[in-house]
Design an enzyme around this catalytic site. Sequence first.
Site, PDB file in Angstrom:
ATOM      1  N   HIS A  73     107.092  43.587  20.349  1.00 39.26           N
ATOM      2  CA  HIS A  73     107.062  44.082  18.966  1.00 39.26           C
ATOM      3  C   HIS A  73     108.233  45.014  18.663  1.00 39.26           C
ATOM      4  CE1 HIS A  73     104.759  47.687  20.548  1.00 39.26           C
ATOM      5  NE2 HIS A  73     105.523  48.274  19.649  1.00 39.26           N
ATOM      6  N   ASP A 124     102.628  40.930  24.647  1.00 36.12           N
ATOM      7  CA  ASP A 124     103.559  41.829  23.953  1.00 36.12           C
ATOM      8  C   ASP A 124     104.621  42.324  24.936  1.00 36.12           C
ATOM      9  OD1 ASP A 124     104.802  43.508  22.187  1.00 36.12           O
ATOM     10  OD2 ASP A 124     103.233  45.057  22.208  1.00 36.12           O
ATOM     11  N   SER A 217     106.836  52.670  22.535  1.00 35.17           N
ATOM     12  CA  SER A 217     106.620  51.258  22.830  1.00 35.17           C
ATOM     13  C   SER A 217     107.692  50.686  23.739  1.00 35.17           C
ATOM     14  CB  SER A 217     106.604  50.458  21.534  1.00 35.17           C
ATOM     15  OG  SER A 217     105.450  50.731  20.805  1.00 35.17           O
TER      16      SER A 217
END
Length: 278
Positions: A73, A124, A217
């Site tokens: 992402h 992810d 992230s």
Amino acid sequence: MRRLAQVLVAATVLLGLSAPPPASADPEPRIVGGTEVKANRYPWMVAIIDAGRRTQFCGGSLVNSRWVVTAAHCLTGRRADGVLVALGANDWRQPVRLAAASRLVSHPGYVDPKVNKASRLTSDIGMIELAEEIPLNDRRIQTIALPQPGTGFASAVASGWGMTTYQGKASVKLLEVPLLNQDLLCTRLYPLLRLTFDPRVQTCAAAPGKDVCKGDSGGPLMAAIAGRMYLVGTVSWGVVCGDQSRPAVYTKVSAFVDWIKGTARTGRWQRDPGIPNP
């Protein structure tokens, strides 16, 4: 339980998040309750930077001399020519080396929740190919070890740049937090909140007052095994930063090692990766 889900929805809306209703997962977690990392302690840690704005937006891990592992992402909606990678940095603004990206690769199983709201943020994981070969003869820039399929952990460390409190300010200095495996809790909890947690491809970690949060992230969850640091997870999503009762979710790297190695067909692999600096 319905009331709890509604509360979580409200919290995530405030953060400007996107994920499956009614509870939402934050796809851009940052460090909460962390301590500053000693300079170059984790020489594989990289900051991923928006080339136009010159702002850090995600983290990642150098796995060979040309490739970085991060979250898929982090790469969605971006072009390689808009991404820079800061290597060997404690303060991400002052790296030992700044490299341009030449290619962004997301796992084929990843579905962007902005495109499909039914996405559960599984698979992810993504990779960045650097435009240049990174010399690995400097102890400040090294690579992390990849785990064998099925490798688990009891305790681990997450590191990143970012918010030190929920909805707080980001840190320009690299921070770390010690965490404990919470797979059992996540397996039981998240289906009740209509959030998917798949222990085959995801792992959970938490500790009182310590967490990753918005902006970390793609950064590493690292476990020490026989004196070597292994990349056991990459930061994927969370609900409320710093809440031990709702642990952050990481992509389980051991489930994707074959894909990582199959993608990274350029670059040099170190014989002894994952040795932290004292």
